[in-house]
Design a protein around this motif. Structure first.
Motif, PDB file in Angstrom:
ATOM      1  N   ASN A 221       5.930 -52.484 -39.980  1.00 30.86           N
ATOM      2  CA  ASN A 221       4.894 -52.042 -39.039  1.00 30.86           C
ATOM      3  C   ASN A 221       3.564 -51.649 -39.689  1.00 30.86           C
ATOM      4  O   ASN A 221       2.585 -51.420 -38.971  1.00 30.86           O
ATOM      5  N   THR A 222       3.511 -51.576 -41.000  1.00 30.91           N
ATOM      6  CA  THR A 222       2.299 -51.118 -41.664  1.00 30.91           C
ATOM      7  C   THR A 222       1.153 -52.122 -41.542  1.00 30.91           C
ATOM      8  O   THR A 222       1.381 -53.329 -41.421  1.00 30.91           O
ATOM      9  N   PHE A 223      -0.061 -51.595 -41.620  1.00 31.06           N
ATOM     10  CA  PHE A 223      -1.251 -52.432 -41.627  1.00 31.06           C
ATOM     11  C   PHE A 223      -1.781 -52.648 -43.044  1.00 31.06           C
ATOM     12  O   PHE A 223      -2.772 -53.338 -43.235  1.00 31.06           O
ATOM     13  N   LEU A 224      -1.130 -52.034 -44.029  1.00 33.24           N
ATOM     14  CA  LEU A 224      -1.502 -52.191 -45.432  1.00 33.24           C
ATOM     15  C   LEU A 224      -0.259 -52.468 -46.267  1.00 33.24           C
ATOM     16  O   LEU A 224       0.840 -52.021 -45.919  1.00 33.24           O
ATOM     17  N   PRO A 225      -0.399 -53.165 -47.400  1.00 33.11           N
ATOM     18  CA  PRO A 225       0.749 -53.351 -48.305  1.00 33.11           C
ATOM     19  C   PRO A 225       1.257 -52.002 -48.814  1.00 33.11           C
ATOM     20  O   PRO A 225       0.477 -51.075 -49.044  1.00 33.11           O
ATOM     21  N   ILE A 226       2.578 -51.913 -48.991  1.00 29.95           N
ATOM     22  CA  ILE A 226       3.224 -50.705 -49.500  1.00 29.95           C
ATOM     23  C   ILE A 226       3.856 -51.024 -50.852  1.00 29.95           C
ATOM     24  O   ILE A 226       4.625 -51.983 -50.976  1.00 29.95           O
ATOM     25  N   ILE A 227       3.525 -50.206 -51.856  1.00 32.11           N
ATOM     26  CA  ILE A 227       4.025 -50.408 -53.219  1.00 32.11           C
ATOM     27  C   ILE A 227       5.038 -49.312 -53.558  1.00 32.11           C
ATOM     28  O   ILE A 227       4.761 -48.128 -53.381  1.00 32.11           O
ATOM     29  N   ALA A 228       6.200 -49.710 -54.043  1.00 36.02           N
ATOM     30  CA  ALA A 228       7.234 -48.739 -54.437  1.00 36.02           C
ATOM     31  C   ALA A 228       6.917 -48.136 -55.794  1.00 36.02           C
ATOM     32  O   ALA A 228       6.452 -48.826 -56.696  1.00 36.02           O
ATOM     33  N   ASP A 229       7.168 -46.850 -55.929  1.00 34.46           N
ATOM     34  CA  ASP A 229       7.089 -46.189 -57.235  1.00 34.46           C
ATOM     35  C   ASP A 229       8.372 -45.397 -57.458  1.00 34.46           C
ATOM     36  O   ASP A 229       9.290 -45.845 -58.144  1.00 34.46           O
ATOM     37  N   GLU A 230       8.486 -44.228 -56.835  1.00 34.61           N
ATOM     38  CA  GLU A 230       9.692 -43.415 -57.004  1.00 34.61           C
ATOM     39  C   GLU A 230      10.952 -44.130 -56.517  1.00 34.61           C
ATOM     40  O   GLU A 230      12.061 -43.781 -56.925  1.00 34.61           O
ATOM     41  N   SER A 231      10.795 -45.130 -55.641  1.00 32.79           N
ATOM     42  CA  SER A 231      11.951 -45.914 -55.179  1.00 32.79           C
ATOM     43  C   SER A 231      12.312 -47.043 -56.141  1.00 32.79           C
ATOM     44  O   SER A 231      13.322 -47.720 -55.957  1.00 32.79           O
ATOM     45  N   CYS A 232      11.490 -47.258 -57.165  1.00 35.53           N
ATOM     46  CA  CYS A 232      11.735 -48.338 -58.125  1.00 35.53           C
ATOM     47  C   CYS A 232      11.785 -47.748 -59.525  1.00 35.53           C
ATOM     48  O   CYS A 232      10.741 -47.513 -60.140  1.00 35.53           O
ATOM     49  N   ILE A 233      12.980 -47.511 -60.007  1.00 34.18           N
ATOM     50  CA  ILE A 233      13.146 -46.846 -61.305  1.00 34.18           C
ATOM     51  C   ILE A 233      13.711 -47.808 -62.350  1.00 34.18           C
ATOM     52  O   ILE A 233      13.089 -48.046 -63.372  1.00 34.18           O
ATOM     53  N   ILE A 234      14.890 -48.355 -62.089  1.00 36.78           N
ATOM     54  CA  ILE A 234      15.560 -49.216 -63.066  1.00 36.78           C
ATOM     55  C   ILE A 234      15.641 -50.647 -62.541  1.00 36.78           C
ATOM     56  O   ILE A 234      15.249 -50.939 -61.419  1.00 36.78           O
ATOM     57  N   GLU A 235      16.173 -51.543 -63.367  1.00 34.62           N
ATOM     58  CA  GLU A 235      16.155 -52.974 -63.058  1.00 34.62           C
ATOM     59  C   GLU A 235      16.811 -53.314 -61.721  1.00 34.62           C
ATOM     60  O   GLU A 235      16.317 -54.148 -60.969  1.00 34.62           O
TER      61      GLU A 235
END
Length: 337
Positions: A221-235
Motif C-alpha cells: 500500500n505504500t506510495f514510496l519504496p521501503i528499505i529493510a534495515d533492522e529486518s535484514c541482519i544475516i544472509e
C-alpha cells in the motif's frame, strides 16, 4: 600472523538521536592482522540495540587469539568459513576479523580490494549524509554546516511530516527517511503519501523489525519504496524481505563482514531487490571497507566517519557525496599514529 587490538571512544561532532535514543560517543575496536611488513585493518563498534560491547569484543579476541593467528594462507572466503564456527554468536567481531583479513590478503597481493573482486569503481552511488533527530532549527543548521546532495533524515517523532516540510524549504537535495522502527502500519502508509509530495526517495525500516505481517501490508500500500534495515541482519533474511520490502540495507557488522555481505547483495539482486550497504558510525577503517562494495550497489550510507570529531584512521575520502578511494592497496585504511 599477529593480532593487534586497539580500542577507542569515537566522539561525535553533535549528539546523534534516532527513535531509540541519543549517543554522544561510539566505542570502537579496531583489529589489525599483521604478517611480515603487511597489515590489514577491520572494525566493530558497540551498539546497545544489538547488545554488543567493546569490552566483550576484546575479551573474546584475547580468548581466541590462537585460532585467529593460526592460519594466514587461506582466501578471505576460506578464512571466514574457518572462523565462522568460533564467532557465529558474535557477528560484529567476525566482521572486524573478516575486514582485517581481506585487507591483509589483498595488500599482500599488491592490489585494491575492488580489483580482487574484479569490480570497477565507475558510476558508483553517492553516499548520503545523516541528519539525526533534533529541533528543526538544529537540523537545518546541520544541513547548512554540511551541504550535501543526499540527506538521510532520522525520524520517529510525533512531528515527522512537519520536520521534513520545514527541512525541504532549506534544501533541494534528495531526502531519504529512516524511522528506525518508530512507526506503525497506518502511520507509514499515510506518511508515504505526504513524504512523496516532499520529494523523498525512500523510507527505511518504518516498522519494528519483527512485524512481517505489517511489512507486507505496507509493501502492498505504500506510495514510496521501503528499505529493510533492522529486518535484514544475516544472509537468510534476504529471502524473508522479498515481497515485504523493495530493497535491503546490509550492514557489515550485522551480517559478519564483507564476505557474507557480498553474497547477500548477489542474492538480493537475483530477487529484484534494491541493494544498499549502510554504516554503524565507524571510523575510516570500517567506512573504507564499505567503499569497495559500491560498484554492486544502488544506494550507500557510509558517512559514519564524517560524523566524528576524532576519526582515528585515514582511508576513503568523501567529497560532496562522491567517494574517492585511497591510493593504498587493500581497503586503503590506515590507523593514525
Amino acid at each position: 600472523m599477529k593480532l593487534i587490538i586497539r580500542t577507542y571512544k569515537l566522539q561525535l561532532k553533535h549528539p546523534f538521536t534516532i527513535s531509540r535514543g541519543t549517543r554522544t560517543e561510539i566505542p570502537s575496536i579496531i583489529v589489525e592482522l599483521q604478517e611480515n611488513e603487511f597489515s590489514g585493518f577491520g572494525e566493530a563498534t558497540a551498539n546497545p540495540y544489538y547488545n554488543t560491547f567493546v569490552e566483550q569484543f576484546e575479551e573474546e579476541l584475547l580468548e581466541k587469539r590462537v585460532i585467529i593467528e593460526n592460519i594466514s594462507d587461506k582466501t578471505p572466503k576460506e578464512y571466514w568459513d574457518y572462523l565462522y564456527p568460533y564467532f557465529k554468536n558474535n557477528m560484529f567481531l567476525l566482521c572486524a576479523l573478516d575486514e582485517a583479513y581481506t585487507d591483509l590478503y589483498t595488500r599482500k597481493k599488491g592490489i585494491k580490494l575492488y580489483q580482487y573482486w574484479d569490480l570497477k569503481p565507475k558510476n558508483i552511488p553517492q553516499t548520503n549524509f545523516t541528519i539525526g533527530i533534533d529541533t528543526i532549527e538544529n537540523m537545518v543548521s546541520k544541513m547548512t554546516e554540511t551541504s550535501w546532495p543526499i540527506y538521510k533524515i532520522k525520524l520517529g517523532t510525533k512531528d515527522d511530516i512537519q520536520i521534513v516540510t520545514e527541512l525541504r524549504k532549506h534544501s533541494n537535495s534528495i531526502f531519504r527517511i529512516d524511522a528506525n522502527c518508530g512507526w506503525d502500519v497506518t502511520e507509514t502508509v499515510k506518511n508515504s503519501v505526504e513524504l512523496k509530495k516532499l520529494g523523498v526517495e525512500f523510507i527505511e525500516q518504518p516498522l519494528p523489525a519483527d512485524n512481517w505481517r505489517g511489512a507486507k501490508v505496507v509493501f502492498d500500500n505504500t506510495f514510496l519504496p521501503i528499505i529493510a534495515d533492522e529486518s535484514c541482519i544475516i544472509e537468510s533474511d534476504i529471502e524473508k524481505c522479498y515481497n515485504h520490502f523493495h530493497g535491503v540495507n546490509i550492514k557489515l557488522m550485522k551480517c559478519g563482514g564483507l564476505t557474507p555481505a557480498k553474497r547477500m547483495i548477489t542474492k538480493a539482486k537475483s530477487l529484484g531487490l534494491k541493494t544498499m550497504v549502510g554504516c554503524m558510525t565507524e571510523s575510516s577503517v570500517g567506512i573504507s571497507a564499505i567503499a569497495h562494495l559500491t560498484p554492486l550497489l544502488d544506494y550507500v550510507d557510509m558517512d559514519g566517519a564524517l560524523l566524528l570529531k576524532n576519526d582515528v584512521a585515514t582511508g576513503v575520502k568523501l567529497v560532496n557525496g562522491n567517494i574517492l578511494f585511497s591510493e593504498l592497496n587493500g581497503t586503503g585504511a590506515q590507523i593514525k599514529e
